[in-house]
Every structure is written in structure tokens, then in C-alpha cells.
Scaffold this motif. Structure first.
Motif, PDB file in Angstrom:
ATOM      1  N   ALA A 212       9.909  11.545  -8.371  1.00 21.97           N
ATOM      2  CA  ALA A 212      10.001  10.162  -7.878  1.00 21.97           C
ATOM      3  C   ALA A 212      10.463  10.125  -6.425  1.00 21.97           C
ATOM      4  O   ALA A 212      11.451  10.763  -6.063  1.00 21.97           O
ATOM      5  CB  ALA A 212      10.964   9.365  -8.753  1.00 21.97           C
ATOM      6  N   PRO A 213       9.765   9.355  -5.571  1.00 20.89           N
ATOM      7  CA  PRO A 213      10.086   9.324  -4.141  1.00 20.89           C
ATOM      8  C   PRO A 213      11.147   8.282  -3.812  1.00 20.89           C
ATOM      9  O   PRO A 213      10.896   7.323  -3.073  1.00 20.89           O
ATOM     10  CB  PRO A 213       8.742   8.957  -3.497  1.00 20.89           C
ATOM     11  CG  PRO A 213       8.110   8.052  -4.513  1.00 20.89           C
ATOM     12  CD  PRO A 213       8.550   8.569  -5.860  1.00 20.89           C
TER      13      PRO A 213
ATOM     14  N   LEU B  90       0.821  -1.201   0.000  1.00 18.14           N
ATOM     15  CA  LEU B  90       0.000   0.000   0.000  1.00 18.14           C
ATOM     16  C   LEU B  90       0.861   1.259   0.000  1.00 18.14           C
ATOM     17  O   LEU B  90       0.626   2.192  -0.786  1.00 18.14           O
ATOM     18  CB  LEU B  90      -0.912   0.002   1.238  1.00 18.14           C
ATOM     19  CG  LEU B  90      -1.786   1.251   1.418  1.00 18.14           C
ATOM     20  CD1 LEU B  90      -2.829   1.317   0.316  1.00 18.14           C
ATOM     21  CD2 LEU B  90      -2.456   1.256   2.795  1.00 18.14           C
ATOM     22  N   SER B  91       1.863   1.287   0.858  1.00 18.91           N
ATOM     23  CA  SER B  91       2.703   2.479   0.976  1.00 18.91           C
ATOM     24  C   SER B  91       3.434   2.778  -0.331  1.00 18.91           C
ATOM     25  O   SER B  91       3.488   3.928  -0.786  1.00 18.91           O
ATOM     26  CB  SER B  91       3.723   2.301   2.104  1.00 18.91           C
ATOM     27  OG  SER B  91       3.081   2.081   3.339  1.00 18.91           O
ATOM     28  N   VAL B  92       3.989   1.739  -0.935  1.00 17.64           N
ATOM     29  CA  VAL B  92       4.753   1.924  -2.168  1.00 17.64           C
ATOM     30  C   VAL B  92       3.839   2.389  -3.305  1.00 17.64           C
ATOM     31  O   VAL B  92       4.128   3.378  -3.995  1.00 17.64           O
ATOM     32  CB  VAL B  92       5.481   0.629  -2.553  1.00 17.64           C
ATOM     33  CG1 VAL B  92       6.043   0.720  -3.968  1.00 17.64           C
ATOM     34  CG2 VAL B  92       6.601   0.333  -1.567  1.00 17.64           C
TER      35      VAL B  92
ATOM     36  N   PHE C  80      11.494  -0.412  -5.557  1.00 18.78           N
ATOM     37  CA  PHE C  80      10.413  -0.408  -6.554  1.00 18.78           C
ATOM     38  C   PHE C  80      10.636   0.691  -7.584  1.00 18.78           C
ATOM     39  O   PHE C  80      10.522   0.463  -8.798  1.00 18.78           O
ATOM     40  CB  PHE C  80       9.062  -0.213  -5.861  1.00 18.78           C
ATOM     41  CG  PHE C  80       7.896  -0.198  -6.818  1.00 18.78           C
ATOM     42  CD1 PHE C  80       7.312  -1.380  -7.234  1.00 18.78           C
ATOM     43  CD2 PHE C  80       7.393   1.000  -7.314  1.00 18.78           C
ATOM     44  CE1 PHE C  80       6.243  -1.378  -8.121  1.00 18.78           C
ATOM     45  CE2 PHE C  80       6.334   1.022  -8.204  1.00 18.78           C
ATOM     46  CZ  PHE C  80       5.755  -0.169  -8.602  1.00 18.78           C
ATOM     47  N   VAL C  81      10.966   1.904  -7.118  1.00 23.30           N
ATOM     48  CA  VAL C  81      11.193   3.023  -8.045  1.00 23.30           C
ATOM     49  C   VAL C  81      12.412   2.745  -8.923  1.00 23.30           C
ATOM     50  O   VAL C  81      12.420   3.068 -10.114  1.00 23.30           O
ATOM     51  CB  VAL C  81      11.367   4.335  -7.266  1.00 23.30           C
ATOM     52  CG1 VAL C  81      11.778   5.469  -8.200  1.00 23.30           C
ATOM     53  CG2 VAL C  81      10.066   4.696  -6.554  1.00 23.30           C
ATOM     54  N   LEU C  82      13.432   2.116  -8.336  1.00 23.67           N
ATOM     55  CA  LEU C  82      14.631   1.803  -9.099  1.00 23.67           C
ATOM     56  C   LEU C  82      14.314   0.875 -10.266  1.00 23.67           C
ATOM     57  O   LEU C  82      14.808   1.047 -11.378  1.00 23.67           O
ATOM     58  CB  LEU C  82      15.664   1.153  -8.181  1.00 23.67           C
ATOM     59  CG  LEU C  82      17.115   1.118  -8.672  1.00 23.67           C
ATOM     60  CD1 LEU C  82      17.672   2.522  -8.780  1.00 23.67           C
ATOM     61  CD2 LEU C  82      17.964   0.278  -7.729  1.00 23.67           C
TER      62      LEU C  82
END
Length: 363
Positions: free
Chosen positions: A134-135, A102-104, A345-347
């Protein structure tokens, strides 16, 4: 070293020799970074040199950081991230996977949504706006963005501005929530005793990681190759990597110089013109993450400070320091698990997400 002036305009530094331009840059770096360190500004050894380089480049200097130096700095930053992947944090993913998911997803969706509007309204161009929103870990996002065609200079402008906002907000909330007046922040030992065997392993791993990244044709090969090599050595081999503060300080400085020297006056005008809208997007993302933290507190009974620090959008290293100072009142493992999961995940998903959002935003 590149000593050929590369600016197309005359400035106060244009007529100076390259050696004199480097001396000006070093002097400004000492001033900016020194003031920021004294003021406890986050990422002072990266932001200070970058601001000094922006001022130097905008004044007509034509010097550039040699490519080999920038490649080595990227490998060391990647190594630092790879070595931070602790088994306990990765093992905790399975225990809190619904919260992680959820957080991601919520944070990445919110940042992509804001990046869409920054791009759609022509505040900043295409994928630059998405990568800038992007966080993830700021330095990693800047290095990745440059490898995927975004303007790394404007991405750095957005990312490091958000790091400052987020870190100051997190520190203020932690101070209001927890009495840290009696907590002494340990002084940084810049030149600790070196374990020469571990330091040799570190240098070999950095070289091997850069070679691995080039061999695999990875985007940002030195950064990603260093990160993979660091994770393999640390997690797979169980070896400690020796990354003393002075070495990482030099790496951050080189990254900051490389980015800052590429700024010209036209780009500075673009950055300052976009400043109000970028600040609004940063505050909006912080507010959305605050709502997510409140939801975690209500639905999963996560204590509010832990939830806020875990969902804080960026400044992972700074958040870790703030959380450690209030360690008796927060769940540090939970915070780092959420932050690390979002970063990974962002990577992995950042490039396709940025391209998709840029296409939606239009040419």
C-alpha cells in the motif's frame, strides 16, 4: 514491564536477565540509529530501533514493550498526522481534483495489483502482501495492518524497505535535476524551548484521542483516535500542537522496538526468502509511478520534478523534505496535496481493498 522470557529457542541472550537484555537493546539502538542519522537514512529513529530489536529478539531475548507504551506511541504518531492536515492543502483538493483522482486510483490500483501477485505466488500471505504494498505513510500502514489481521512485522519489512528505495531514488533525481549543493539542511534541534500551554494541549489531545478511538471501537484505536483528535484541534480549534523532535523520536523508537522484538528466526527466514521478489515489486511500483509522473507532465504540463515527487509511492515525510530543499523548482503544495490525498484514500479504503485482493488471490 513484561519481564518473562517469551522465546521458544535458546540464543546468546536467552540466559541474560531482562534488565541486561534491555541494556543490549538500548546499546544496539544507539549504534544503529546513530549510524543511520549520520548517513541521513530516512526514518532513522524508527528503522534503527526496529533493526536493533530484530537482532535482539532473534538472539533469544524475551523482553517486550509494555502495551501502554505502544498505545501512547501510536497516539502521538496519529496526532502528528492529524496536525499536518493544513487548510491550504485541503483547499487545493478542489482545484486539482482530476489529477488527484487519477494519481490516487492509478497508484492504489498498481500497488494492489502487485500485492495480489505477491500473495498469489505465496511470497507473503494474504492481506499482509496487500498492506505491505500500500502506497501510504509507512508507519500508519503498519499500525493499520496489524489492526486488520495482517502480520505487522512483514508489512513493516515491505513498507520500510520501500521507504528507503523511494527516498534514495527521489533524492538522487532531485540532485540530478536541481543543484542543491548550496542548500544547507537545517540541523535538528532535539530539545527546543517548549510552549508549555501548547504542550499540555498536545498531551490532553493525545489522551482524549486514544479514549475517543476506544469509545468508537475504531481499528488501531489509539492511532486513528489520535489522528482524528489532532485534526479536530488543529483544523477545527485552530490550536497549535507541540510535538518536539525528542518526543516523536521516543514514539518512533517504541514503535520500532514493538515490531522488531516480535521477529523470530522463522519469520526472518521468511523475510529473507521473499527479499528478491519484494525488491522487484518495489521497483515495479516505482516504475509505474514514474510513468504516471510523465503522463502528468505531458497532459497537464506539471513540471517533471514536481510530478515525480508527487506520485512517489511512499515516504511522504521524506519526499516533503526533498521537495522543500528544491522549493524554488517544485510546487510543494501540489506535491503534498497529492501525497495527502493518496494517504487519506488508503487509510479509508485500505481495509476493504486488502480483503478483496486477498480473496481474489485465494486462501
Amino acid at each position: 514491564m513484561d519481564t518473562t522470557p517469551q522465546t521458544s529457542f535458546e540464543g546468546p541472550l536467552t540466559r541474560l536477565t531482562p534488565v541486561a537484555q534491555w541494556l543490549v537493546l538500548v546499546a544496539l539502538t544507539a549504534v544503529f540509529a546513530g549510524v543511520m542519522i549520520l548517513g541521513a537514512v530516512p526514518a532513522a529513529l524508527l528503522i534503527g530501533p526496529m533493526l536493533a530489536a530484530v537482532a535482539t529478539g532473534a538472539s533469544g531475548a524475551g523482553i517486550r514493550v509494555p502495551g501502554l507504551g505502544f498505545s501512547g506511541a501510536q497516539a502521538l504518531v496519529g496526532l502528528l498526522i492529524g496536525a499536518s492536515l493544513e487548510p491550504a492543502i485541503i483547499a487545493s483538493f478542489a482545484d486539482i481534483w482530476p489529477i488527484l483522482l487519477l494519481s490516487v486510483l492509478v497508484t492504489v490500483a498498481a500497488s494492489s495489483f502487485l500485492g495480489y501477485f505477491v500473495s498469489r505466488w505465496r511470497i507473503l500471505p494474504g492481506t499482509t502482501a496487500v498492506w505491505g504494498s500500500a502506497p501510504g505513510a509507512a508507519t500508519a500502514m503498519v499500525l493499520m495492518a496489524g489492526a486488520f489481521g495482517a502480520d505487522a512485522r512483514l508489512v513493516a519489512f515491505m513498507q520500510y524497505l520501500r521507504v528507503i528505495f523511494v527516498t534514495l531514488a527521489a533524492a538522487l533525481i532531485a540532485r540530478l535535476w536541481v543543484d542543491t549543493s548550496g542548500v544547507e539542511v537545517p540541523a535538528t534541534v532535539w530539545f527546543p524551548p517548549l510552549d508549555h500551554a501548547a504542550f499540555t494541549v498536545t498531551l490532553v489531545t493525545a489522551l482524549g484521542g486514544g479514549f475517543l478511538g476506544r469509545l468508537m471501537r475504531l481499528p488501531a484505536p489509539f492511532f486513528l483516535g489520535g489522528m482524528l483528535a489532532g485534526a479536530l484541534v488543529h483544523l477545527g480549534g485552530g490550536l497549535a500542537l507541540e510535538l518536539p523532535p525528542w518526543l516523536m523520536g521516543v514514539a518512533y523508537m517504541v514503535v520500532g522496538w514493538t515490531i522488531g522484538l516480535k521477529f523470530d528466526r522463522a519469520l526472518l527466514r521468511t523475510a529473507f526468502k521473499a527479499l528478491p521478489q519484494v525488491i522487484v515489486s518495489i521497483l515495479a511500483l516505482m516504475a509505474l509511478c514514474g510513468l504516471l509522473a510523465w503522463f502528468l507532465h505531458v497532459e497537464w504540463d506539471v513540471d517533471p520534478l514536481t510530478a515525480y515527487l508527487a506520485t512517489s509511492p511512499g515516504g511522504m515525510d521524506s519526499v516533503a523534505i526533498i521537495a522543500a530543499a528544491a522549493s524554488q523548482d517544485v510546487n510543494l503544495s501540489f506535491i503534498m496535496a497529492v501525497q495527502m490525498a493518496r494517504f487519506l484514500f488508503v487509510l479509508l479504503a485500505g481495509p476493504p481493498i486488502s480483503r478483496m485482493v486477498a480473496r481474489w488471490a485465494g486462501p
